[in-house]
Motif scaffolding. Structure first.
Motif, PDB file in Angstrom:
ATOM      1  N   PRO A   1       1.068  -1.265  -0.070  1.00  0.00           N
ATOM      2  CA  PRO A   1      -0.147  -0.102   0.142  1.00  0.00           C
ATOM      3  C   PRO A   1       0.853   1.324   0.095  1.00  0.00           C
ATOM      4  O   PRO A   1       1.233   1.848   1.014  1.00  0.00           O
ATOM      5  CB  PRO A   1      -0.724  -0.222   1.262  1.00  0.00           C
ATOM      6  CG  PRO A   1      -0.028  -0.917   2.117  1.00  0.00           C
ATOM      7  CD  PRO A   1       0.888  -1.679   1.361  1.00  0.00           C
ATOM      8  N   ARG A   2       1.192   1.982  -1.240  1.00  0.00           N
ATOM      9  CA  ARG A   2       2.099   2.697  -1.206  1.00  0.00           C
ATOM     10  C   ARG A   2       1.687   4.239  -0.636  1.00  0.00           C
ATOM     11  O   ARG A   2       2.674   4.729  -0.023  1.00  0.00           O
ATOM     12  CB  ARG A   2       2.557   3.199  -2.841  1.00  0.00           C
ATOM     13  CG  ARG A   2       2.806   1.869  -3.355  1.00  0.00           C
ATOM     14  CD  ARG A   2       3.334   2.070  -4.879  1.00  0.00           C
ATOM     15  NE  ARG A   2       3.804   0.939  -5.579  1.00  0.00           N
ATOM     16  CZ  ARG A   2       4.654   0.900  -6.468  1.00  0.00           C
ATOM     17  NH1 ARG A   2       5.321   1.803  -6.937  1.00  0.00           N
ATOM     18  NH2 ARG A   2       4.987  -0.462  -6.919  1.00  0.00           N
ATOM     19  N   GLU A   3       0.616   4.572  -0.680  1.00  0.00           N
ATOM     20  CA  GLU A   3       0.208   5.813   0.056  1.00  0.00           C
ATOM     21  C   GLU A   3       0.330   5.647   1.566  1.00  0.00           C
ATOM     22  O   GLU A   3       0.843   6.469   2.217  1.00  0.00           O
ATOM     23  CB  GLU A   3      -1.111   6.127  -0.158  1.00  0.00           C
ATOM     24  CG  GLU A   3      -1.393   6.653  -1.425  1.00  0.00           C
ATOM     25  CD  GLU A   3      -3.257   6.867  -1.952  1.00  0.00           C
ATOM     26  OE1 GLU A   3      -3.762   7.397  -0.880  1.00  0.00           O
ATOM     27  OE2 GLU A   3      -3.315   7.209  -2.872  1.00  0.00           O
ATOM     28  N   GLU A   4      -0.098   4.410   2.190  1.00  0.00           N
ATOM     29  CA  GLU A   4       0.211   4.289   3.585  1.00  0.00           C
ATOM     30  C   GLU A   4       1.568   4.088   4.093  1.00  0.00           C
ATOM     31  O   GLU A   4       2.097   4.504   5.121  1.00  0.00           O
ATOM     32  CB  GLU A   4      -0.470   2.928   3.888  1.00  0.00           C
ATOM     33  CG  GLU A   4      -2.107   2.954   3.899  1.00  0.00           C
ATOM     34  CD  GLU A   4      -2.671   2.577   2.593  1.00  0.00           C
ATOM     35  OE1 GLU A   4      -1.933   2.673   1.502  1.00  0.00           O
ATOM     36  OE2 GLU A   4      -3.940   2.331   2.609  1.00  0.00           O
ATOM     37  N   LEU A   5       2.358   3.665   3.006  1.00  0.00           N
ATOM     38  CA  LEU A   5       3.925   3.309   3.424  1.00  0.00           C
ATOM     39  C   LEU A   5       4.468   4.848   3.364  1.00  0.00           C
ATOM     40  O   LEU A   5       5.284   5.124   4.361  1.00  0.00           O
ATOM     41  CB  LEU A   5       4.511   2.435   2.395  1.00  0.00           C
ATOM     42  CG  LEU A   5       5.997   2.266   2.700  1.00  0.00           C
ATOM     43  CD1 LEU A   5       6.289   1.381   3.659  1.00  0.00           C
ATOM     44  CD2 LEU A   5       6.582   1.428   1.473  1.00  0.00           C
ATOM     45  N   ALA A   6       4.137   5.512   2.245  1.00  0.00           N
ATOM     46  CA  ALA A   6       4.708   6.920   2.422  1.00  0.00           C
ATOM     47  C   ALA A   6       4.120   7.667   3.407  1.00  0.00           C
ATOM     48  O   ALA A   6       5.091   8.547   4.256  1.00  0.00           O
ATOM     49  CB  ALA A   6       4.254   7.683   0.805  1.00  0.00           C
ATOM     50  N   ALA A   7       3.168   7.417   3.842  1.00  0.00           N
ATOM     51  CA  ALA A   7       2.740   8.245   5.324  1.00  0.00           C
ATOM     52  C   ALA A   7       3.410   8.064   6.452  1.00  0.00           C
ATOM     53  O   ALA A   7       3.337   8.497   7.501  1.00  0.00           O
ATOM     54  CB  ALA A   7       1.017   8.096   5.618  1.00  0.00           C
ATOM     55  N   ALA A   8       3.885   6.519   6.468  1.00  0.00           N
ATOM     56  CA  ALA A   8       4.301   6.124   7.775  1.00  0.00           C
ATOM     57  C   ALA A   8       5.837   6.591   7.796  1.00  0.00           C
ATOM     58  O   ALA A   8       6.480   6.678   9.149  1.00  0.00           O
ATOM     59  CB  ALA A   8       4.648   4.758   7.806  1.00  0.00           C
ATOM     60  N   PHE A   9       6.253   7.195   6.893  1.00  0.00           N
ATOM     61  CA  PHE A   9       7.707   7.804   6.802  1.00  0.00           C
ATOM     62  C   PHE A   9       7.653   9.309   7.370  1.00  0.00           C
ATOM     63  O   PHE A   9       6.734  10.012   7.219  1.00  0.00           O
ATOM     64  CB  PHE A   9       8.423   7.779   5.446  1.00  0.00           C
ATOM     65  CG  PHE A   9       9.200   6.486   5.344  1.00  0.00           C
ATOM     66  CD1 PHE A   9      10.494   6.508   5.476  1.00  0.00           C
ATOM     67  CD2 PHE A   9       8.372   5.466   4.703  1.00  0.00           C
ATOM     68  CE1 PHE A   9      11.298   5.280   4.876  1.00  0.00           C
ATOM     69  CE2 PHE A   9       9.026   4.092   4.548  1.00  0.00           C
ATOM     70  CZ  PHE A   9      10.350   4.292   4.727  1.00  0.00           C
ATOM     71  N   SER A  10       8.632   9.905   8.368  1.00  0.00           N
ATOM     72  CA  SER A  10       8.516  11.293   8.572  1.00  0.00           C
ATOM     73  C   SER A  10      10.007  11.474   8.701  1.00  0.00           C
ATOM     74  O   SER A  10      11.009  10.739   8.538  1.00  0.00           O
ATOM     75  CB  SER A  10       7.889  11.398   9.797  1.00  0.00           C
ATOM     76  OG  SER A  10       8.674  10.870  11.096  1.00  0.00           O
ATOM     77  N   ASP A  11      10.380  12.633   9.330  1.00  0.00           N
ATOM     78  CA  ASP A  11      11.611  13.338   9.554  1.00  0.00           C
ATOM     79  C   ASP A  11      12.363  12.524  10.691  1.00  0.00           C
ATOM     80  O   ASP A  11      13.330  12.577  11.098  1.00  0.00           O
ATOM     81  CB  ASP A  11      11.860  14.694   9.685  1.00  0.00           C
ATOM     82  CG  ASP A  11      10.869  15.148  11.057  1.00  0.00           C
ATOM     83  OD1 ASP A  11      10.201  14.479  11.513  1.00  0.00           O
ATOM     84  OD2 ASP A  11      10.895  16.539  10.986  1.00  0.00           O
ATOM     85  N   LYS A  12      11.351  11.754  11.549  1.00  0.00           N
ATOM     86  CA  LYS A  12      12.056  10.794  12.444  1.00  0.00           C
ATOM     87  C   LYS A  12      12.205   9.618  12.235  1.00  0.00           C
ATOM     88  O   LYS A  12      12.688   8.737  13.133  1.00  0.00           O
ATOM     89  CB  LYS A  12      10.821  10.865  13.755  1.00  0.00           C
ATOM     90  CG  LYS A  12      10.624  12.184  14.349  1.00  0.00           C
ATOM     91  CD  LYS A  12       9.552  12.358  15.816  1.00  0.00           C
ATOM     92  CE  LYS A  12       9.246  13.661  16.211  1.00  0.00           C
ATOM     93  NZ  LYS A  12       8.299  13.585  17.194  1.00  0.00           N
ATOM     94  N   THR A  13      12.015   9.108  10.858  1.00  0.00           N
ATOM     95  CA  THR A  13      12.073   7.870  10.586  1.00  0.00           C
ATOM     96  C   THR A  13      13.812   7.366  10.561  1.00  0.00           C
ATOM     97  O   THR A  13      14.518   8.126  10.013  1.00  0.00           O
ATOM     98  CB  THR A  13      11.411   7.412   9.128  1.00  0.00           C
ATOM     99  OG1 THR A  13      10.219   7.844   9.070  1.00  0.00           O
ATOM    100  CG2 THR A  13      11.782   6.223   8.791  1.00  0.00           C
ATOM    101  N   LYS A  14      14.125   6.486  11.227  1.00  0.00           N
ATOM    102  CA  LYS A  14      15.520   6.045  11.257  1.00  0.00           C
ATOM    103  C   LYS A  14      15.897   4.910  10.374  1.00  0.00           C
ATOM    104  O   LYS A  14      16.817   4.688   9.669  1.00  0.00           O
ATOM    105  CB  LYS A  14      15.948   5.632  12.714  1.00  0.00           C
ATOM    106  CG  LYS A  14      17.433   5.002  12.755  1.00  0.00           C
ATOM    107  CD  LYS A  14      18.444   5.938  12.260  1.00  0.00           C
ATOM    108  CE  LYS A  14      18.752   7.057  13.195  1.00  0.00           C
ATOM    109  NZ  LYS A  14      19.475   6.544  14.261  1.00  0.00           N
TER     110      LYS A  14
END
Length: 388
Positions: A150-163
């Protein structure tokens, strides 16, 4: 003094589903098609190489990074199959199995408060290790029957805090092999958010129907952002050896190795020599291994269809996922697996065990890395109960 003793993170998780189902298999003398372990040992020449090393070479502590012979073999393996140029001295480390490798990578790279993107269904060790490191899990799902990313959901899970994002391909339990297009999408997200990818690739030599495994590390910009994990247990059907290996750039491997030194420190040297011998075998071993497992997959898939299951595609790994609703069973997957053990004498794993929310409730996982006569007996038992 409190009656509770222990770390609540682990105490609240109970016993792994694999140990539970294997225990029930022994209790009911059921055929175990649940746990992902072959019922025959791996190649005799690899085992002999380890035996010879036990008698003729040192049995004292090797380097915590692994014996030079195995690290060099891992580097050559990366070059031979994936055209990756790896420095054996600074970019390879040997571990006590892939699970320890995962723990090293997560504990070494994730600081408290870092976000870690995980894709369900999850192998059971991922989430507890992330929480132990103080990481914040961000869960995204693929679901049966097609397991589409699910590409939209995956993209939304990333943020500037993603390590970190953890990618398991070929994927346990759903047997999904990520496409190049899907991997490119993940690579773009990793780059955009200045993150890293932990790549669980233990089933790298178990991809079927002409597919080829492609590590995320081979994609543009990913060479120094990926931690790639392999497993001798899976590649040589020697799961009890618990020998894994990590490939990563020196910058990433340094903190990972510091976690390793305090968890396990080193791995049995005789087994490392055996694995080095195995990785140095010519391509015919790896091609034959894949073909043999593909034949086993085909055999079990045919039998499960004859029983009456709706059998999903199995693109790689040891596993086949089935929808049991066509059999007319009205309970959920845990109830079905309990019934299968007690009334039929066959063990499967409920797929809901790999999700945090138990709403995927009518799929079970079977394992085909077994002797054909054992799979035949399991199919016969199920036909007696379920087949029309």
């Amino acid at each position: 003094m409190s009656d509770f003793i222990g770390n609540p993170l682990f105490a609240s998780g109970g016993i792994t589903i694999f140990e539970v189902m294997s225990g029930l298999a022994r209790k009911h003398q059921a055929i175990n098609l649940g746990q992902g372990a072959p019922d025959t040992d791996g190649p005799a020449d690899i085992r002999q190489a380890a035996a010879d090393a036990t008698m003729n070479l040192s049995n004292q502590y090797p380097s915590m990074m692994g014996i030079p012979e195995l690290r060099e073999a891992v580097a050559r393996h990366n070059k031979r199959f994936y055209d990756l140029d790896i420095d054996a001295q600074s970019e390879v480390m040997v571990t006590a199995g892939a699970t320890e490798a995962l723990a090293n990578a997560i504990l070494g790279l994730v600081a408290p408060g870092d976000e870690v993107v995980l894709i369900e269904p999850l192998y059971d060790s991922y989430l507890p290790i992330v929480k132990l490191a103080g990481g914040i899990p961000k869960l995204v799902r693929v679901t049966p029957p097609h397991w589409e990313l699910p590409r939209e959901e995956l993209a939304a899970a990333f943020s500037d805090k993603t390590k970190l994002v953890l990618i398991n391909s070929p994927m346990n339990p759903c047997s999904k092999v990520f496409t190049d297009d899907e991997l490119a999408f993940v690579a773009e997200l990793v780059t955009r958010h200045d993150a890293y990818a932990l790549c669980d690739e233990v089933y790298e030599h178990l991809v079927f129907d002409g597919r080829k495994h492609r590590p995320l590390m081979t994609f543009p910009g990913m060479r120094d952002r990926c931690v790639r994990i392999g497993s001798a247990g899976k590649t040589f059907s020697l799961t009890g050896w618990k020998v894994g290996y990590i490939t990563a750039c020196a910058k990433l491997l340094e903190p990972i190795s510091k976690a390793h030194q305090y968890l396990v420190f080193t791995t049995a040297p005789n087994l490392q020599h055996g694995v080095a011998y195995g990785l140095n075998q010519d391509d015919s071993y790896f091609a034959g291994f894949t073909a043999d497992m593909e034949n086993k997959r085909n055999y079990l898939m045919k039998g499960l269809r004859e029983v009456g299951f709706d059998v999903l595609d199995s693109q790689g790994t040891y596993f086949i996922t089935c929808d049991f609703r066509p059999l007319g069973f009205e309970g959920d997957d845990e109830a079905f697996c309990q019934y299968l053990i007690e009334k039929v004498g066959v063990v499967a794993i409920p797929v809901s065990a790999f999700y945090q929310q138990g709403d995927v409730r009518h799929f079970v996982r079977f394992c085909f890395c077994k002797r054909e006569e054992m799979m035949e007996e399991a199919i016969t038992r199920m036909k007696k109960v379920f087949a029309a």
